[in-house]
Design a protein around this motif. Structure first.
Motif, PDB file in Angstrom:
ATOM      1  N   ALA A  73       0.853  -1.193   0.000  1.00 30.79           N
ATOM      2  CA  ALA A  73       0.000   0.000   0.000  1.00 30.79           C
ATOM      3  C   ALA A  73       0.883   1.236   0.000  1.00 30.79           C
ATOM      4  O   ALA A  73       1.968   1.240   0.596  1.00 30.79           O
ATOM      5  CB  ALA A  73      -0.934   0.009   1.204  1.00 30.79           C
ATOM      6  N   ARG A  84      -4.530   6.649   1.208  1.00 29.57           N
ATOM      7  CA  ARG A  84      -3.889   5.342   1.177  1.00 29.57           C
ATOM      8  C   ARG A  84      -4.333   4.642  -0.099  1.00 29.57           C
ATOM      9  O   ARG A  84      -5.538   4.491  -0.348  1.00 29.57           O
ATOM     10  CB  ARG A  84      -4.277   4.531   2.410  1.00 29.57           C
ATOM     11  CG  ARG A  84      -3.602   3.152   2.496  1.00 29.57           C
ATOM     12  CD  ARG A  84      -4.096   2.408   3.731  1.00 29.57           C
ATOM     13  NE  ARG A  84      -3.626   1.035   3.777  1.00 29.57           N
ATOM     14  CZ  ARG A  84      -2.588   0.615   4.496  1.00 29.57           C
ATOM     15  NH1 ARG A  84      -1.908   1.483   5.229  1.00 29.57           N
ATOM     16  NH2 ARG A  84      -2.235  -0.669   4.495  1.00 29.57           N
ATOM     17  N   GLU A  86      -4.308   1.229  -2.049  1.00 29.77           N
ATOM     18  CA  GLU A  86      -4.117  -0.194  -1.817  1.00 29.77           C
ATOM     19  C   GLU A  86      -3.695  -0.908  -3.108  1.00 29.77           C
ATOM     20  O   GLU A  86      -3.854  -0.395  -4.213  1.00 29.77           O
ATOM     21  CB  GLU A  86      -5.410  -0.819  -1.285  1.00 29.77           C
ATOM     22  CG  GLU A  86      -5.915  -0.221   0.021  1.00 29.77           C
ATOM     23  CD  GLU A  86      -5.094  -0.646   1.226  1.00 29.77           C
ATOM     24  OE1 GLU A  86      -4.216  -1.514   1.083  1.00 29.77           O
ATOM     25  OE2 GLU A  86      -5.347  -0.108   2.331  1.00 29.77           O
ATOM     26  N   THR A 110       6.029  -2.907  -0.552  1.00 34.84           N
ATOM     27  CA  THR A 110       5.141  -2.128  -1.418  1.00 34.84           C
ATOM     28  C   THR A 110       5.798  -1.937  -2.778  1.00 34.84           C
ATOM     29  O   THR A 110       6.920  -1.434  -2.879  1.00 34.84           O
ATOM     30  CB  THR A 110       4.822  -0.762  -0.793  1.00 34.84           C
ATOM     31  OG1 THR A 110       4.012  -0.965   0.374  1.00 34.84           O
ATOM     32  CG2 THR A 110       4.068   0.132  -1.771  1.00 34.84           C
TER      33      THR A 110
END
Length: 220
Positions: A73, A84, A86, A110
């Protein structure tokens, strides 16, 4: 008409503490006059970040920045606050005549693919929007600029999909692999096609795969 394969193993690799970046186009001191852009695309980077690392506050102008989060994320902070993003989601930042923002990993491992498009007529006011993964799955396409469209093509193992015809097409294997075809040996994660004036092509996944397909020059 022409087609070109860009292998991920040929990309410029940049390592910083907590970050691994692979650049598709000439970057910094690695100047390559034959690989500066593809249509309006002037940057196509694949980033892998450790939690809390990434890009602190910096400024952009005259660009549309499109980000697809492959895993983990991403935390984006700009004038409108923090969002945020995802895995599976697409974020679109229109920088207008100037905006400051930051991008930091909000989860372990990430990984995101980011594209910069030159905007010849940027809006005065910057904007930021996130298309959640569920909507990307349903809608598939995101219009970034007039004539510039990103399609997230998800293929199950053995499934066949169609790369649409366009004056310019960039196809990136973000996940998985494509089987050998009349166009090429198998393509693996990190490999890309660059098509100029090509007709539609069918591709078949060798495993569950995600393709990021940019079409440039289609009717708005």
């Amino acid at each position: 008409m022409s087609s070109e394969i860009r292998r991920g193993t040929d990309r410029l690799v940049q390592r910083e503490p907590g970050r691994l970046t692979q650049h598709s186009f000439a970057f910094g001191a690695a100047y390559d006059p034959d690989n500066l852009r593809f249509g309006p695309m002037v940057c196509h980077d694949d980033h892998l970040l450790a939690t809390g690392t990434g890009f602190d506050t910096h400024r952009h102008s005259g660009l549309v920045i499109v980000t697809y989060v492959v895993s983990g994320a991403l935390s984006h902070t700009g004038p409108d606050g923090t969002a945020r993003v995802e895995a599976g989601s697409v974020a679109v930042l229109r920088t207008g005549d100037g905006v400051e923002h930051s991008e930091l990993a909000a989860a372990p491992q990430t990984r995101f693919v980011q594209v910069w498009l030159t905007d010849d007529e940027p809006p005065e006011t910057p904007s930021y929007a996130v298309v959640p993964g569920a909507e990307v799955d349903a809608v598939a396409a995101v219009d970034a600029l007039p004539g510039a469209r990103l399609t997230v093509l998800r293929l199950a193992d053995g499934a066949t999909g169609t790369i649409p015809a366009a004056p310019l097409t960039h196809v990136y294997v973000a996940r998985g692999a494509l089987l050998r075809s009349s166009m090429a040996e198998p393509l693996h994660e990190g490999d890309a096609f660059r098509f100029t004036g090509e007709p539609a092509h069918e591709v078949t996944a060798g495993v569950d795969s995600v393709l990021l397909v940019w079409s440039f020059g289609h009717p708005a």
